[in-house]
Design a protein around this motif. Structure first.
Motif, PDB file in Angstrom:
ATOM      1  N   ARG A  85      15.301  28.724  41.614  1.00  0.00           N
ATOM      2  CA  ARG A  85      16.464  28.106  41.044  1.00  0.00           C
ATOM      3  C   ARG A  85      17.049  28.763  39.470  1.00  0.00           C
ATOM      4  N   CYS A  86      16.053  29.142  38.921  1.00  0.00           N
ATOM      5  CA  CYS A  86      16.044  29.579  37.628  1.00  0.00           C
ATOM      6  C   CYS A  86      16.801  31.139  37.490  1.00  0.00           C
ATOM      7  N   ILE A  87      16.331  31.920  38.713  1.00  0.00           N
ATOM      8  CA  ILE A  87      16.803  33.210  39.005  1.00  0.00           C
ATOM      9  C   ILE A  87      18.483  32.909  39.387  1.00  0.00           C
ATOM     10  N   CYS A  88      18.475  31.925  40.365  1.00  0.00           N
ATOM     11  CA  CYS A  88      19.847  31.741  40.832  1.00  0.00           C
ATOM     12  C   CYS A  88      20.738  31.370  39.530  1.00  0.00           C
ATOM     13  N   ALA A  89      20.432  30.410  38.672  1.00  0.00           N
ATOM     14  CA  ALA A  89      20.873  30.113  37.411  1.00  0.00           C
ATOM     15  C   ALA A  89      21.253  31.353  36.677  1.00  0.00           C
ATOM     16  N   ALA A  90      20.380  32.172  36.504  1.00  0.00           N
ATOM     17  CA  ALA A  90      20.674  33.414  35.624  1.00  0.00           C
ATOM     18  C   ALA A  90      21.929  34.512  36.119  1.00  0.00           C
ATOM     19  N   PHE A  91      21.620  34.594  37.451  1.00  0.00           N
ATOM     20  CA  PHE A  91      22.773  35.322  38.345  1.00  0.00           C
ATOM     21  C   PHE A  91      23.903  34.649  37.984  1.00  0.00           C
ATOM     22  N   ALA A  92      24.088  33.469  38.374  1.00  0.00           N
ATOM     23  CA  ALA A  92      25.418  32.687  38.086  1.00  0.00           C
ATOM     24  C   ALA A  92      26.008  32.726  36.872  1.00  0.00           C
ATOM     25  N   LEU A  93      25.100  32.607  35.771  1.00  0.00           N
ATOM     26  CA  LEU A  93      25.868  32.887  34.325  1.00  0.00           C
ATOM     27  C   LEU A  93      25.978  34.158  33.983  1.00  0.00           C
ATOM     28  N   ASP A  94      25.322  35.305  34.497  1.00  0.00           N
ATOM     29  CA  ASP A  94      25.702  36.780  34.523  1.00  0.00           C
ATOM     30  C   ASP A  94      27.167  36.815  35.074  1.00  0.00           C
ATOM     31  N   ILE A  95      27.490  36.360  36.324  1.00  0.00           N
ATOM     32  CA  ILE A  95      28.613  36.466  36.938  1.00  0.00           C
ATOM     33  C   ILE A  95      29.733  35.970  36.207  1.00  0.00           C
ATOM     34  N   SER A  96      29.436  34.633  35.813  1.00  0.00           N
ATOM     35  CA  SER A  96      30.349  34.018  34.948  1.00  0.00           C
ATOM     36  C   SER A  96      30.676  34.407  33.702  1.00  0.00           C
ATOM     37  N   ALA A  97      29.699  35.146  32.851  1.00  0.00           N
ATOM     38  CA  ALA A  97      29.968  35.890  31.564  1.00  0.00           C
ATOM     39  C   ALA A  97      30.710  36.752  31.786  1.00  0.00           C
ATOM     40  N   THR A  98      30.154  37.760  33.135  1.00  0.00           N
ATOM     41  CA  THR A  98      31.151  39.035  33.174  1.00  0.00           C
ATOM     42  C   THR A  98      32.571  38.838  33.482  1.00  0.00           C
ATOM     43  N   ILE A  99      32.893  37.815  34.415  1.00  0.00           N
ATOM     44  CA  ILE A  99      34.356  37.181  34.613  1.00  0.00           C
ATOM     45  C   ILE A  99      35.098  36.771  33.336  1.00  0.00           C
ATOM     46  N   LEU A 100      34.326  36.178  32.396  1.00  0.00           N
ATOM     47  CA  LEU A 100      35.097  35.571  31.202  1.00  0.00           C
ATOM     48  C   LEU A 100      35.363  36.799  30.429  1.00  0.00           C
ATOM     49  N   LEU A 101      34.128  37.799  30.105  1.00  0.00           N
ATOM     50  CA  LEU A 101      34.250  38.846  29.239  1.00  0.00           C
ATOM     51  C   LEU A 101      35.422  39.869  29.533  1.00  0.00           C
ATOM     52  N   LEU A 102      35.525  40.164  30.948  1.00  0.00           N
ATOM     53  CA  LEU A 102      36.198  41.281  31.479  1.00  0.00           C
ATOM     54  C   LEU A 102      37.652  40.674  31.939  1.00  0.00           C
ATOM     55  N   GLY A 103      37.634  39.602  32.371  1.00  0.00           N
ATOM     56  CA  GLY A 103      38.964  38.632  33.004  1.00  0.00           C
ATOM     57  C   GLY A 103      39.015  38.812  34.235  1.00  0.00           C
ATOM     58  N   PRO A 104      39.316  37.958  34.939  1.00  0.00           N
ATOM     59  CA  PRO A 104      39.343  37.709  36.536  1.00  0.00           C
ATOM     60  C   PRO A 104      39.978  39.267  37.144  1.00  0.00           C
ATOM     61  N   ARG A 105      41.099  39.605  36.730  1.00  0.00           N
ATOM     62  CA  ARG A 105      41.891  40.705  37.320  1.00  0.00           C
ATOM     63  C   ARG A 105      40.843  42.195  37.187  1.00  0.00           C
ATOM     64  N   ARG A 106      40.347  42.276  36.029  1.00  0.00           N
ATOM     65  CA  ARG A 106      39.573  43.315  36.200  1.00  0.00           C
ATOM     66  C   ARG A 106      38.421  43.109  36.876  1.00  0.00           C
ATOM     67  N   PHE A 107      37.749  42.093  36.875  1.00  0.00           N
ATOM     68  CA  PHE A 107      36.421  41.904  37.825  1.00  0.00           C
ATOM     69  C   PHE A 107      36.626  42.088  38.960  1.00  0.00           C
ATOM     70  N   PHE A 108      37.620  41.408  39.398  1.00  0.00           N
ATOM     71  CA  PHE A 108      37.781  41.517  40.861  1.00  0.00           C
ATOM     72  C   PHE A 108      38.382  42.686  41.734  1.00  0.00           C
ATOM     73  N   ASN A 109      39.465  43.285  40.717  1.00  0.00           N
ATOM     74  CA  ASN A 109      40.032  44.426  41.097  1.00  0.00           C
ATOM     75  C   ASN A 109      39.362  45.881  40.576  1.00  0.00           C
ATOM     76  N   GLY A 110      38.305  45.474  39.770  1.00  0.00           N
ATOM     77  CA  GLY A 110      37.738  46.881  38.923  1.00  0.00           C
ATOM     78  C   GLY A 110      38.658  47.509  38.171  1.00  0.00           C
ATOM     79  N   GLY A 111      39.592  46.835  37.600  1.00  0.00           N
ATOM     80  CA  GLY A 111      40.429  47.773  36.395  1.00  0.00           C
ATOM     81  C   GLY A 111      41.748  48.192  37.116  1.00  0.00           C
ATOM     82  N   HIS A 112      42.101  47.907  38.314  1.00  0.00           N
ATOM     83  CA  HIS A 112      42.934  48.832  38.750  1.00  0.00           C
ATOM     84  C   HIS A 112      43.792  47.661  39.399  1.00  0.00           C
ATOM     85  N   GLY A 113      44.597  46.845  38.642  1.00  0.00           N
ATOM     86  CA  GLY A 113      45.584  45.912  39.053  1.00  0.00           C
ATOM     87  C   GLY A 113      46.209  45.167  37.918  1.00  0.00           C
TER      88      GLY A 113
END
Length: 113
Positions: A85-113
């Motif tokens: 559960r701790c590892i799952c929470a850490a991965f969820a936090l990493d993905i959430s932080a990445t989406i927040l910091l890059l923005g959904p468009r860049r996260f899901f499109n790789g910066g091509h959109g």
């Protein structure tokens, strides 16, 4: 031509008597370029994700070998479940932080959109 003199200055190639940068200026420019790099694109962030994946694999393998399957009390597997559960929470936090910091468009499109 490009010249290095005692490791202190560099002449920009292709310009006669071109721009000369000392190593301190070059290091400062590298630091400024790194500061402009989003956190998820920085090397230490990728290293942290890699370390999390390695820890996850170790826990997965160890829990597969030591997970109690028969005649178990409820507390026999609590440690493995907590670690998973701790590892799952850490991965969820990493993905959430990445989406927040890059923005959904860049996260899901790789910066091509």
């Amino acid at each position: 031509t490009s010249q290095t003199t005692c490791g202190t200055t560099v002449e920009k190639p292709g310009r006669r008597g071109g721009m000369r940068l000392n190593w301190d200026m070059m290091e400062e420019l590298e630091v400024l370029a790194l500061l402009d790099t989003p956190i998820p694109d920085r090397p230490w962030f990728g290293a942290m994700l890699s370390l999390e994946a390695i820890v996850n694999l170790i826990v997965l393998g160890a829990s597969a070998d030591h997970f109690c399957r028969r005649n178990c009390s409820e507390s026999d597997n609590n440690m493995w479940l907590l670690l998973e559960r701790c590892i799952c929470a850490a991965f969820a936090l990493d993905i959430s932080a990445t989406i927040l910091l890059l923005g959904p468009r860049r996260f899901f499109n790789g910066g091509h959109g």
